[in-house]
Design a protein around this motif. Structure first.
Motif, mmCIF file in Angstrom:
data_model
loop_
_atom_site.group_PDB
_atom_site.id
_atom_site.type_symbol
_atom_site.label_atom_id
_atom_site.label_comp_id
_atom_site.label_asym_id
_atom_site.label_seq_id
_atom_site.Cartn_x
_atom_site.Cartn_y
_atom_site.Cartn_z
ATOM 1 N N ARG A 106 0.846 -1.205 0.000
ATOM 2 C CA ARG A 106 0.000 0.000 0.000
ATOM 3 C C ARG A 106 0.874 1.244 0.000
ATOM 4 O O ARG A 106 0.631 2.192 -0.752
ATOM 5 N N GLU A 107 1.926 1.238 0.837
ATOM 6 C CA GLU A 107 2.838 2.386 0.887
ATOM 7 C C GLU A 107 3.532 2.585 -0.462
ATOM 8 O O GLU A 107 3.681 3.720 -0.929
ATOM 9 N N ASN A 108 3.941 1.477 -1.081
ATOM 10 C CA ASN A 108 4.581 1.582 -2.392
ATOM 11 C C ASN A 108 3.620 2.142 -3.437
ATOM 12 O O ASN A 108 3.992 2.987 -4.253
ATOM 13 N N ILE A 109 2.386 1.663 -3.405
ATOM 14 C CA ILE A 109 1.383 2.133 -4.369
ATOM 15 C C ILE A 109 1.089 3.610 -4.137
ATOM 16 O O ILE A 109 1.003 4.398 -5.093
ATOM 17 N N LEU A 110 0.958 4.002 -2.853
ATOM 18 C CA LEU A 110 0.708 5.414 -2.549
ATOM 19 C C LEU A 110 1.874 6.290 -2.988
ATOM 20 O O LEU A 110 1.665 7.377 -3.557
ATOM 21 N N ALA A 111 3.095 5.840 -2.729
ATOM 22 C CA ALA A 111 4.270 6.613 -3.144
ATOM 23 C C ALA A 111 4.307 6.737 -4.662
ATOM 24 O O ALA A 111 4.585 7.822 -5.210
ATOM 25 N N SER A 112 4.007 5.635 -5.349
ATOM 26 C CA SER A 112 3.991 5.661 -6.816
ATOM 27 C C SER A 112 2.900 6.606 -7.322
ATOM 28 O O SER A 112 3.124 7.387 -8.258
ATOM 29 N N ALA A 113 1.720 6.564 -6.680
ATOM 30 C CA ALA A 113 0.627 7.447 -7.097
ATOM 31 C C ALA A 113 0.980 8.902 -6.832
ATOM 32 O O ALA A 113 0.685 9.781 -7.663
ATOM 33 N N LYS A 114 1.641 9.187 -5.709
ATOM 34 C CA LYS A 114 2.068 10.562 -5.413
ATOM 35 C C LYS A 114 3.077 11.045 -6.438
ATOM 36 O O LYS A 114 2.995 12.186 -6.906
ATOM 37 N N ASP A 115 4.033 10.176 -6.785
ATOM 38 C CA ASP A 115 5.023 10.553 -7.798
ATOM 39 C C ASP A 115 4.349 10.828 -9.134
ATOM 40 O O ASP A 115 4.672 11.812 -9.827
ATOM 41 N N GLU A 116 3.409 9.952 -9.482
ATOM 42 C CA GLU A 116 2.697 10.120 -10.746
ATOM 43 C C GLU A 116 1.870 11.407 -10.728
ATOM 44 O O GLU A 116 1.846 12.151 -11.713
#
Length: 182
Positions: A106-116
């Motif tokens: 979840r943290e990885n997905i959130l970080a990826s979504a924030k970067d995107e």
């Protein structure tokens, strides 16, 4: 009167009103009976006693086996209970690991979504800036066109002050219309 007086009335040579032949005959019958009893006791009593002892021993061994079986069952039950506890602990550990893994994902997905989202915002900002620059160029171009039109109209018109003011006002209105109406 008949009590013990019959012993006094007995003729000589008789015991309890039995003659000697009856007593010998009775003893002759009793002796084989006693011998037969002794033989049967030796022959039959020993096997029956052995049978009963063997049966008692079998029952004892079965009871011992039942006790051992009960003890083994108790041991199996305690082992089963320990295994259930171990399984519960293992299940809890697996669930904790799965939760941790899910939180990491979840943290990885959130970080990826924030970067995107940051990239999208930067691209949108660049597009807005490019659009502003294009609009500035259009306004600049429109100002140049309006200025040329004004100069042309000014030259064509007579040079009186009223006409000049009217043309200047028209140019400003045209400039406002182009700049603010877009």
């Amino acid at each position: 009167m008949n009590g013990l007086f019959f012993l006094l009335d007995m003729p000589a040579g008789r015991i309890i009103d039995f003659d000697l032949a009856t007593v010998i005959s009775t003893l002759a019958n009793l002796v084989p009976l006693l011998i037969l009893g002794l033989i049967l006791t030796k022959v039959m009593y020993a096997p029956v006693r052995k049978f009963l002892n063997d049966r008692t021993e079998r029952v004892r061994s079965q009871l011992d086996e039942a006790r051992e079986g009960r003890a083994a069952a108790g041991e199996l039950r305690s082992r089963y209970d320990r295994q259930l506890k171990e399984i519960d602990l293992e299940r809890a550990a697996i669930l904790d690991e799965a939760r941790k893994h899910a939180n990491d994902q979840r943290e990885n997905i959130l970080a990826s979504a924030k970067d995107e989202a940051k990239d999208i915002k930067e691209r949108a900002g660049m597009e807005v800036e490019m659009e502003r620059e294009r609009i500035r160029e259009e306004i600049h171009s429109a100002l140049i066109d309006i200025s040329s039109d004004m100069a042309e109209k000014l030259l064509m018109a007579t040079i009186d002050r009223g006409a000049h003011d009217r043309l200047f006002d028209e140019g400003l209105m045209e400039l406002d219309r182009v700049v603010f109406d877009g």
